[in-house]
Design an enzyme around this catalytic site. Sequence first.
Site, mmCIF file in Angstrom:
data_model
loop_
_atom_site.group_PDB
_atom_site.id
_atom_site.type_symbol
_atom_site.label_atom_id
_atom_site.label_comp_id
_atom_site.label_asym_id
_atom_site.label_seq_id
_atom_site.Cartn_x
_atom_site.Cartn_y
_atom_site.Cartn_z
ATOM 1 N N ARG A 78 39.133 37.250 40.954
ATOM 2 C CA ARG A 78 40.069 37.316 42.075
ATOM 3 C C ARG A 78 40.181 36.049 42.911
ATOM 4 N NH1 ARG A 78 37.680 43.168 43.523
ATOM 5 N NH2 ARG A 78 35.973 42.172 42.389
ATOM 6 N N ASP A 97 25.244 51.045 22.568
ATOM 7 C CA ASP A 97 25.247 52.261 21.765
ATOM 8 C C ASP A 97 24.067 52.175 20.807
ATOM 9 O OD1 ASP A 97 26.142 54.639 20.328
ATOM 10 O OD2 ASP A 97 28.151 54.210 21.098
ATOM 11 N N ASP A 157 34.680 40.487 26.826
ATOM 12 C CA ASP A 157 33.686 41.127 27.681
ATOM 13 C C ASP A 157 33.794 42.649 27.576
ATOM 14 O OD1 ASP A 157 31.845 41.636 29.728
ATOM 15 O OD2 ASP A 157 33.354 41.411 31.303
ATOM 16 N N LYS A 216 38.287 35.117 30.165
ATOM 17 C CA LYS A 216 37.560 36.350 29.860
ATOM 18 C C LYS A 216 38.554 37.493 29.721
ATOM 19 C CE LYS A 216 35.380 38.936 32.986
ATOM 20 N NZ LYS A 216 35.795 40.354 32.738
ATOM 21 N N THR A 240 26.430 42.517 38.692
ATOM 22 C CA THR A 240 26.336 41.900 40.016
ATOM 23 C C THR A 240 26.696 42.865 41.137
ATOM 24 O OG1 THR A 240 28.548 40.960 39.671
ATOM 25 C CG2 THR A 240 26.662 39.529 39.254
ATOM 26 N N LYS A 249 30.865 44.563 26.685
ATOM 27 C CA LYS A 249 29.540 45.090 27.064
ATOM 28 C C LYS A 249 29.108 46.263 26.180
ATOM 29 C CE LYS A 249 30.201 43.958 31.989
ATOM 30 N NZ LYS A 249 31.671 43.701 32.001
#
Length: 234
Positions: free
Chosen positions: A213, A66, A61, A34, A121, A63
């Site tokens: 992570r 608009d 990614d 990603k 999330t 997102k």
Amino acid sequence: MKRDVIIACDFKSAGDTFRFLDLFRDEERKPFLKVGMELFYAEGPGIVRAIKAQGHKVFLDLKLHDIPNTVKKAMAVLSRLDVDMCNVHAAGTIEMMKAAREGLTRADGTRPLLIAVTQLTSTSEERMRDELLIGASINDTIVHYARNARTAGLDGVVCSPLEAGMVHEACGADFLTVTPGVRFADGEAADQVRITTPTRAREIGSDFIVVGRPITAAADPVAAYRRCLREFVG
């Protein structure tokens, strides 16, 4: 579609990214990656082309959210990067999601997978109610946004793994669930609040898990990636 683990390459530079990817040079299975806002804005489209040149699949990614025409034009540009997956915010409305799909579709009719973010999330039901003034429950909101995405002709949604099962129940088994918020049972939650483990994500019904992570900051990232594959893919 076969389940897979997507590594979130949330690095600040191309140098950091390729030092990390060098750890995987002997892996038979090239990780799905990603590329998010930080890396894309730091390095531009060239970072996507460079990663693709090494044989990796890429989930871009960004997102997008608009007005429909702006999103359509932006997606037409992104479609030239040969990414494998990209996304928009479902809150942008069905019209915007349809425009995104139209812009992403190339002249030959092909396009990357297009998915929509339901709720991040990091968002709790309390924050959604108190800060966003959304009175419906978080589960009802996510399912409604997923249905909107399906109506717009998208391939799936980003949701927490905890919601993957209900999304499939509402939208069908072939409607993809791409789920961040995955941590090992012995790991830390960090800034995410709707989380679970790779094993539980598989049981609930996630199609892809996005893991950052717990892999990128691990003492042995390759071992952590292999552990994710074992626990999620089997």
